[in-house]
Design an enzyme around this catalytic site. Sequence first.
Site, mmCIF file in Angstrom:
data_model
loop_
_atom_site.group_PDB
_atom_site.id
_atom_site.type_symbol
_atom_site.label_atom_id
_atom_site.label_comp_id
_atom_site.label_asym_id
_atom_site.label_seq_id
_atom_site.Cartn_x
_atom_site.Cartn_y
_atom_site.Cartn_z
ATOM 1 N N GLY A 67 0.826 -1.221 0.000
ATOM 2 C CA GLY A 67 0.000 0.000 0.000
ATOM 3 C C GLY A 67 0.851 1.258 0.000
ATOM 4 N N GLY A 104 -0.148 5.121 -1.078
ATOM 5 C CA GLY A 104 -1.201 5.849 -0.367
ATOM 6 C C GLY A 104 -0.687 7.079 0.368
ATOM 7 N N GLN A 105 -1.587 7.701 1.150
ATOM 8 C CA GLN A 105 -1.252 8.939 1.866
ATOM 9 C C GLN A 105 -0.054 8.737 2.793
ATOM 10 O OE1 GLN A 105 -4.037 10.264 4.849
ATOM 11 N NE2 GLN A 105 -3.167 12.328 4.928
ATOM 12 N N LEU A 106 -0.062 7.670 3.555
ATOM 13 C CA LEU A 106 1.029 7.406 4.498
ATOM 14 C C LEU A 106 2.247 6.825 3.790
ATOM 15 C CD1 LEU A 106 2.110 7.121 7.413
ATOM 16 C CD2 LEU A 106 0.897 4.941 7.554
ATOM 17 N N ASP A 166 2.333 -1.634 -4.471
ATOM 18 C CA ASP A 166 0.925 -1.209 -4.380
ATOM 19 C C ASP A 166 0.182 -1.812 -5.556
ATOM 20 O OD1 ASP A 166 -1.572 0.568 -4.321
ATOM 21 O OD2 ASP A 166 -0.418 1.470 -2.710
ATOM 22 N N TYR A 183 -14.495 -0.948 8.360
ATOM 23 C CA TYR A 183 -13.051 -0.624 8.475
ATOM 24 C C TYR A 183 -12.600 -0.790 9.927
ATOM 25 C CZ TYR A 183 -8.975 2.571 8.699
ATOM 26 O OH TYR A 183 -7.742 3.142 8.922
ATOM 27 N N LYS A 221 -9.930 -3.457 11.472
ATOM 28 C CA LYS A 221 -8.719 -3.028 12.187
ATOM 29 C C LYS A 221 -8.691 -3.637 13.592
ATOM 30 C CE LYS A 221 -6.511 -0.635 9.200
ATOM 31 N NZ LYS A 221 -5.139 -0.974 8.812
HETATM 32 P P1 NAD Z 1 -4.571 5.120 1.496
HETATM 33 O O1 NAD Z 1 -5.982 4.745 1.175
HETATM 34 O O2 NAD Z 1 -4.095 6.462 1.126
HETATM 35 O O3 NAD Z 1 -3.571 4.054 0.887
HETATM 36 C C1 NAD Z 1 -3.831 2.673 0.945
HETATM 37 C C2 NAD Z 1 -3.145 2.037 -0.239
HETATM 38 O O4 NAD Z 1 -3.471 0.647 -0.224
HETATM 39 C C3 NAD Z 1 -3.637 2.601 -1.594
HETATM 40 O O5 NAD Z 1 -2.542 3.122 -2.322
HETATM 41 C C4 NAD Z 1 -4.258 1.407 -2.283
HETATM 42 O O6 NAD Z 1 -4.002 1.357 -3.682
HETATM 43 C C5 NAD Z 1 -3.577 0.243 -1.563
HETATM 44 N N1 NAD Z 1 -4.374 -0.990 -1.643
HETATM 45 C C6 NAD Z 1 -5.708 -1.149 -1.537
HETATM 46 N N2 NAD Z 1 -6.047 -2.429 -1.730
HETATM 47 C C7 NAD Z 1 -4.889 -3.102 -1.962
HETATM 48 C C8 NAD Z 1 -4.585 -4.457 -2.241
HETATM 49 N N3 NAD Z 1 -5.551 -5.385 -2.347
HETATM 50 N N4 NAD Z 1 -3.297 -4.799 -2.419
HETATM 51 C C9 NAD Z 1 -2.311 -3.862 -2.346
HETATM 52 N N5 NAD Z 1 -2.538 -2.555 -2.102
HETATM 53 C C10 NAD Z 1 -3.819 -2.188 -1.911
HETATM 54 O O7 NAD Z 1 -4.379 4.860 3.055
HETATM 55 P P2 NAD Z 1 -3.309 5.533 4.014
HETATM 56 O O8 NAD Z 1 -3.944 6.715 4.587
HETATM 57 O O9 NAD Z 1 -2.004 5.643 3.356
HETATM 58 O O10 NAD Z 1 -3.257 4.436 5.165
HETATM 59 C C11 NAD Z 1 -2.203 3.503 5.280
HETATM 60 C C12 NAD Z 1 -2.489 2.636 6.484
HETATM 61 O O11 NAD Z 1 -2.562 3.460 7.641
HETATM 62 C C13 NAD Z 1 -3.819 1.895 6.400
HETATM 63 O O12 NAD Z 1 -3.666 0.611 6.961
HETATM 64 C C14 NAD Z 1 -4.747 2.724 7.248
HETATM 65 O O13 NAD Z 1 -5.754 1.940 7.826
HETATM 66 C C15 NAD Z 1 -3.802 3.256 8.300
HETATM 67 N N6 NAD Z 1 -4.295 4.504 8.889
HETATM 68 C C16 NAD Z 1 -4.294 5.660 8.156
HETATM 69 C C17 NAD Z 1 -4.807 6.822 8.730
HETATM 70 C C18 NAD Z 1 -4.865 8.118 7.966
HETATM 71 O O14 NAD Z 1 -5.411 9.109 8.485
HETATM 72 N N7 NAD Z 1 -4.287 8.192 6.754
HETATM 73 C C19 NAD Z 1 -5.289 6.802 10.045
HETATM 74 C C20 NAD Z 1 -5.303 5.597 10.731
HETATM 75 C C21 NAD Z 1 -4.775 4.453 10.155
HETATM 76 C C1 AKB Z 2 -10.166 7.266 8.273
HETATM 77 O O1 AKB Z 2 -10.733 8.354 8.482
HETATM 78 O O2 AKB Z 2 -10.740 6.255 7.848
HETATM 79 C C2 AKB Z 2 -8.698 7.188 8.575
HETATM 80 C C3 AKB Z 2 -8.495 6.665 9.953
HETATM 81 C C4 AKB Z 2 -8.633 7.579 11.097
HETATM 82 O O3 AKB Z 2 -8.258 5.500 10.122
HETATM 83 N N1 AKB Z 2 -8.107 8.458 8.367
#
Ligand code: NAD
Ligand code: AKB
Length: 314
Positions: A8, A11-13, A34, A139, A143
């Site tokens: 992944g 993505g944002q992180l 990804d 979701y 988690k």
């Molecule tokens: P995001 O949605 O920006 O990125 C997730 C990535 O996963 C995407 O690039 C997507 O293409 C990829 N993905 C989806 N399905 C897939 C699959 N089957 N195989 C491979 N890749 C796949 O999410 P993010 O914000 O970067 O979050 C990263 C992690 O951090 C996640 O586990 C999320 O739950 C966790 N998280 C994020 C936040 C936040 O605010 N961004 C908060 C809490 C937890």
């Molecule tokens: C969401 O809003 O789904 C995420 C998270 C807090 O896990 N940014």
Amino acid sequence: MPRILVTGAAGQLGTVLVTKLRERYGDDNVVATDLKPSEDGSFPLLSLNVLEYDDIKAIIQKHQINEIYHLAAILSAKGEKNPRFTWKVNLDGFINILEAAKECGVKKIFNPSSIAVFGPLTQKENTPQYPIMIPETIYGMSKEAGEQWSNYYHKNFGLDIRSLRYPGLIGYDSLPGGGTTDYAVEIFHAAIKEKQYTCFLNPDTILPMMYMPDAIRATLELMEAPAENIRVRTSYNIAAMSFSPWEIYQEIKKYIPEFTINYKPDFREKIARSWVESIDDTSARNDWNWKEEYNLSKMVEEMIFHLSPSAKLR
Ligand code: NAD
Ligand code: AKB
């Protein structure tokens, strides 16, 4: 030297974390994967669907991976559109990673969790490490279940799995991917470009949030802490700031006085209301010395600076 697989990663992180991991451990030691290429093509990415078990194993073996950052997931708002598929990606995808790690001898895994594990029965303010957790989104359910799987694989198979319950993440160099906290990033882009934002949450809905540099530092500090210090094997509460849409709007207005906001709450308001407002992260502070650097005003100042270098700073 770790040989790291990131799932992944586009993505944002992942976009930010991969860059930091590569600075620290070298480009060749971080294999970013990804489903799709990164938006700006900023770093090389291999294609990997975490639902394809054999492909995960092949990448681990080919690149001699000994550490995994498993970021692939479908977030809270997007997840509600297709619950069964979200469960499959978030939980089956994670179990694939755990099994492949066990089979291939990968010992260290980072598995992000979220404040979405909390639900309406959870203590809303200063939420403790081990509260009642009955999440109401698919979701959050995935988690919460993932946290239990982490603990199970640690206790039964000795995998060194570490996890953070991230709050909503806010950063300037990547866009959010379909969560409930996305408004707190969107609002900056709208303030700078259109000077107007329509918020999908109510003005007084408070959520825990964190600036991306703090989130990245927390992740690296957790992963580099001695194993004997890691006493929480489900996922650590972690906190930095809490605010409502109205409060962040007031802060942004200090830099862009003509900025206006209105509110059109949708289904995401119900999700946000089911979460908590502030987090007690004493365990993270005691076990591996977590401390945030950014509060709301410092984060807003930096966001405005990075997104709009010409914006008038105080
Ligand atoms: P995001 O949605 O920006 O990125 C997730 C990535 O996963 C995407 O690039 C997507 O293409 C990829 N993905 C989806 N399905 C897939 C699959 N089957 N195989 C491979 N890749 C796949 O999410 P993010 O914000 O970067 O979050 C990263 C992690 O951090 C996640 O586990 C999320 O739950 C966790 N998280 C994020 C936040 C936040 O605010 N961004 C908060 C809490 C937890
Ligand atoms: C969401 O809003 O789904 C995420 C998270 C807090 O896990 N940014």
